[in-house]
Design a protein around this motif. Structure first.
Motif, PDB file in Angstrom:
ATOM      1  N   PHE A  39      -9.835  38.918  19.258  1.00  0.00           N
ATOM      2  CA  PHE A  39     -10.963  38.729  19.154  1.00  0.00           C
ATOM      3  C   PHE A  39     -11.139  37.670  20.599  1.00  0.00           C
ATOM      4  N   GLU A  40     -10.066  37.178  21.120  1.00  0.00           N
ATOM      5  CA  GLU A  40     -10.349  36.404  22.201  1.00  0.00           C
ATOM      6  C   GLU A  40     -10.317  37.311  23.472  1.00  0.00           C
ATOM      7  N   THR A  41      -9.737  38.750  23.558  1.00  0.00           N
ATOM      8  CA  THR A  41     -10.114  39.557  24.350  1.00  0.00           C
ATOM      9  C   THR A  41     -11.382  40.113  24.533  1.00  0.00           C
ATOM     10  N   PHE A  42     -11.840  40.273  22.982  1.00  0.00           N
ATOM     11  CA  PHE A  42     -13.433  40.854  22.876  1.00  0.00           C
ATOM     12  C   PHE A  42     -14.218  39.534  23.706  1.00  0.00           C
ATOM     13  N   ILE A  43     -14.079  38.512  23.448  1.00  0.00           N
ATOM     14  CA  ILE A  43     -14.876  37.402  24.118  1.00  0.00           C
ATOM     15  C   ILE A  43     -14.968  37.168  25.393  1.00  0.00           C
ATOM     16  N   HIS A  44     -13.812  37.619  25.864  1.00  0.00           N
ATOM     17  CA  HIS A  44     -13.622  37.523  27.630  1.00  0.00           C
ATOM     18  C   HIS A  44     -14.428  38.464  28.181  1.00  0.00           C
ATOM     19  N   LYS A  45     -15.045  39.440  27.666  1.00  0.00           N
ATOM     20  CA  LYS A  45     -15.952  40.353  28.246  1.00  0.00           C
ATOM     21  C   LYS A  45     -17.315  39.716  28.645  1.00  0.00           C
ATOM     22  N   THR A  46     -17.597  38.790  27.758  1.00  0.00           N
ATOM     23  CA  THR A  46     -18.961  37.940  28.321  1.00  0.00           C
ATOM     24  C   THR A  46     -18.548  36.425  28.749  1.00  0.00           C
ATOM     25  N   SER A  47     -17.571  36.182  28.131  1.00  0.00           N
ATOM     26  CA  SER A  47     -17.227  34.586  28.365  1.00  0.00           C
ATOM     27  C   SER A  47     -15.488  34.504  28.824  1.00  0.00           C
ATOM     28  N   LEU A  63     -22.517  39.413  17.558  1.00  0.00           N
ATOM     29  CA  LEU A  63     -20.982  38.982  17.228  1.00  0.00           C
ATOM     30  C   LEU A  63     -20.524  38.048  18.512  1.00  0.00           C
ATOM     31  N   HIS A  64     -20.721  38.337  19.738  1.00  0.00           N
ATOM     32  CA  HIS A  64     -20.280  37.539  20.777  1.00  0.00           C
ATOM     33  C   HIS A  64     -20.699  36.191  20.850  1.00  0.00           C
ATOM     34  N   GLU A  65     -21.769  35.918  20.306  1.00  0.00           N
ATOM     35  CA  GLU A  65     -22.394  34.529  20.366  1.00  0.00           C
ATOM     36  C   GLU A  65     -22.052  33.468  19.439  1.00  0.00           C
ATOM     37  N   VAL A  66     -21.111  33.887  18.306  1.00  0.00           N
ATOM     38  CA  VAL A  66     -20.564  33.078  17.293  1.00  0.00           C
ATOM     39  C   VAL A  66     -19.675  32.078  18.028  1.00  0.00           C
ATOM     40  N   ILE A  67     -19.383  32.129  19.246  1.00  0.00           N
ATOM     41  CA  ILE A  67     -18.483  30.994  19.732  1.00  0.00           C
ATOM     42  C   ILE A  67     -19.263  29.697  20.206  1.00  0.00           C
ATOM     43  N   ASN A  68     -20.431  29.881  20.080  1.00  0.00           N
ATOM     44  CA  ASN A  68     -21.604  28.768  20.426  1.00  0.00           C
ATOM     45  C   ASN A  68     -22.070  28.177  19.266  1.00  0.00           C
ATOM     46  N   ASN A  69     -21.804  28.666  17.958  1.00  0.00           N
ATOM     47  CA  ASN A  69     -22.162  28.148  16.906  1.00  0.00           C
ATOM     48  C   ASN A  69     -21.264  28.190  15.653  1.00  0.00           C
ATOM     49  N   MET A  70     -20.504  26.781  15.372  1.00  0.00           N
ATOM     50  CA  MET A  70     -19.321  26.706  14.634  1.00  0.00           C
ATOM     51  C   MET A  70     -19.703  27.142  13.167  1.00  0.00           C
ATOM     52  N   ASP A  71     -21.062  26.810  12.762  1.00  0.00           N
ATOM     53  CA  ASP A  71     -21.177  27.328  11.400  1.00  0.00           C
ATOM     54  C   ASP A  71     -21.241  28.842  11.291  1.00  0.00           C
ATOM     55  N   ALA A  72     -21.588  29.710  12.089  1.00  0.00           N
ATOM     56  CA  ALA A  72     -21.507  30.986  12.074  1.00  0.00           C
ATOM     57  C   ALA A  72     -19.917  31.369  12.348  1.00  0.00           C
ATOM     58  N   TYR A  73     -19.249  30.571  13.149  1.00  0.00           N
ATOM     59  CA  TYR A  73     -18.049  31.193  13.448  1.00  0.00           C
ATOM     60  C   TYR A  73     -17.061  30.927  12.230  1.00  0.00           C
ATOM     61  N   THR A  74     -17.381  29.909  11.432  1.00  0.00           N
ATOM     62  CA  THR A  74     -16.714  29.585   9.915  1.00  0.00           C
ATOM     63  C   THR A  74     -16.691  30.876   9.310  1.00  0.00           C
ATOM     64  N   LYS A  75     -17.822  31.811   9.336  1.00  0.00           N
ATOM     65  CA  LYS A  75     -18.133  32.842   8.546  1.00  0.00           C
ATOM     66  C   LYS A  75     -17.414  34.083   8.973  1.00  0.00           C
ATOM     67  N   LEU A  76     -16.770  33.921  10.099  1.00  0.00           N
ATOM     68  CA  LEU A  76     -16.257  35.117  10.727  1.00  0.00           C
ATOM     69  C   LEU A  76     -14.864  35.192  10.513  1.00  0.00           C
ATOM     70  N   THR A  77     -14.311  36.424   9.900  1.00  0.00           N
ATOM     71  CA  THR A  77     -12.969  36.577   9.692  1.00  0.00           C
ATOM     72  C   THR A  77     -12.575  38.115   9.938  1.00  0.00           C
ATOM     73  N   ASP A  78     -11.439  38.549   9.491  1.00  0.00           N
ATOM     74  CA  ASP A  78     -10.969  39.897   9.865  1.00  0.00           C
ATOM     75  C   ASP A  78     -11.906  40.707   8.829  1.00  0.00           C
ATOM     76  N   ASP A  79     -12.746  40.134   7.854  1.00  0.00           N
ATOM     77  CA  ASP A  79     -13.617  40.950   6.925  1.00  0.00           C
ATOM     78  C   ASP A  79     -14.542  41.663   7.778  1.00  0.00           C
ATOM     79  N   VAL A  80     -14.920  41.359   9.080  1.00  0.00           N
ATOM     80  CA  VAL A  80     -15.811  42.006   9.761  1.00  0.00           C
ATOM     81  C   VAL A  80     -15.449  43.714  10.141  1.00  0.00           C
ATOM     82  N   PHE A  81     -14.132  43.853   9.994  1.00  0.00           N
ATOM     83  CA  PHE A  81     -13.879  45.279  10.059  1.00  0.00           C
ATOM     84  C   PHE A  81     -14.555  45.916   9.010  1.00  0.00           C
ATOM     85  N   GLY A  82     -14.425  45.571   7.636  1.00  0.00           N
ATOM     86  CA  GLY A  82     -15.021  46.075   6.752  1.00  0.00           C
ATOM     87  C   GLY A  82     -16.458  45.976   6.632  1.00  0.00           C
ATOM     88  N   GLN A  83     -17.206  45.051   7.205  1.00  0.00           N
ATOM     89  CA  GLN A  83     -18.621  44.930   7.424  1.00  0.00           C
ATOM     90  C   GLN A  83     -19.427  45.881   8.220  1.00  0.00           C
TER      91      GLN A  83
END
Length: 360
Positions: free
Chosen positions: A105-113, A288-308
């Motif tokens: 996920f860190e690699t993914f975020i590096h595309k924009t940040s 997806l890429h904006e969750v790093i700016n919102n900890m409430d949203a980030y708390t909801k983000l796990t490996d389950d996003v694969f299934g989502q």
């Protein structure tokens, strides 16, 4: 009275301070149950099912063992119970900021940040956890001094750069910053736990004895700075530490199928980015890429996003779903080959910035 015993497959019986138990019981920390320690490696090694949750508990345990060993053997260091508790909290919370599939996920975020690191999110997540779960009051009940101890904990989570600014939390005890995230030489309890834990679940044998290292560790003054050092006869044990790290990279972390699967997941995330929305409030969602700016949203983000993504009815996610279905059906991208990178090639690729280079 309110301490809790954890039965860990790596360290055996772990007894944790009541404040650490309160932190573990927050949604911010429980989220780590659903983030694989080794990301896509689980698709290659069936045993690699362990999560950031148990690793973080293990790091807190080892951080406590090392700082208490120094406290008992070198009373002149004036290590207080406050210091011990802060070091343990830093060990427990150092990985709060990891996203889905950990470093992927860190690699993914590096595309924009490009400058973003999971340690940054760990500090922000720690602040959010303390604020929204009544942890601040419990910290003061256990005689931590705020805000200075909060600063100290976050400094240890980030790690102290040898060439950076002096620390604020414990300027007179710089050696404490070597325990959880040692930016000076990489020898820290985070590495002790993940190497032992990963080797165990991957079925790879390693010879490093972290308990022996802790037994012989002492704080010495080196070039006017106090540092955690060890006996010269421990050099072979330290060789075993880095040899085990090398083995894990060669056999698992950089395994060709693991890297192929991670690149496929990364590509799926990029195609799904604007279309898989994370809930912020009853009326607001963010990509997806904006969750790093919102900890409430980030708390909801796990490996389950694969299934989502995989099971979403949105037609906009068709391309991302196609890639994930290929992973599910074991229809991976093909491995074409590899080459040894010389120093000249490395320098040239870094200049062009068009190739991701991974080093052991």
């Amino acid at each position: 009275m309110n301490s809790k015993v954890f039965n860990d497959p790596i360290h055996g019986t772990i007894l944790l301070h009541p404040l650490l138990v309160k932190i573990i019981d927050t949604p911010h920390f429980q989220r780590l149950r659903y983030i694989k320690q080794l990301g896509g490696c689980y698709f290659v090694y069936p045993g690699a099912s362990h999560n950031r949750f148990e690793h973080s508990i293990g790091v807190a345990h080892l951080a406590g063992k090392l700082v208490k060993a120094l406290q008992s053997k070198q009373t002149e260091l004036n290590i207080t119970e406050r210091d011990v508790l802060c070091v343990q909290i830093a060990g427990l919370c150092h990985d709060l900021g990891h996203g889905p599939f950990s470093h992927l996920f860190e690699t993914f975020i590096h595309k924009t940040s490009p400058e973003w690191k999971h340690e940054t999110a760990s500090k922000e997540m720690f602040d959010d956890m303390v604020e929204h779960n009544g942890i601040q009051e419990i910290m003061m009940e256990h005689e931590l001094v705020l805000p200075i101890d909060m600063t100290f904990i976050k400094e240890m989570i980030k790690g102290l750069s040898p060439d950076g600014l002096p620390p604020v939390g414990r300027p007179d005890k710089r050696f404490l910053y070597d325990i959880v995230a040692n930016k000076r030489n990489g020898i820290d309890v985070d590495k002790f736990d993940y190497l032992a834990r990963d080797a165990h679940y991957l079925g790879i044998k390693g010879g490093f004895d972290h308990l022996r290292f802790i037994q012989f560790a002492r704080v010495c003054r080196v070039d006017t700075i106090q540092q955690i050092c060890t006996r010269d006869k421990e050099v072979d044990n330290l060789y075993d530490l880095f040899h085990l790290r090398y083995l894990l990279h060669r056999r698992a972390y950089q395994h060709k199928v693991n890297k192929i699967i991670e690149s496929m997941i990364l590509e799926a995330f990029e195609k799904a980015d604007e279309h898989i929305q994370i809930k912020v409030s009853e009326t607001e969602t963010i990509p997806l890429h904006e969750v790093i700016n919102n900890m409430d949203a980030y708390t909801k983000l796990t490996d389950d996003v694969f299934g989502q993504i995989l099971n979403s009815p949105k037609v906009e996610l068709a391309e991302a779903q196609k890639i994930l279905k290929m992973i599910v059906h074991r229809q991976h991208y093909k491995f074409l080959g590899e080459t040894k990178v010389t120093e000249a090639m490395q320098s040239e690729m870094m200049k062009k910035n068009d190739v991701e280079v991974r080093f052991l």
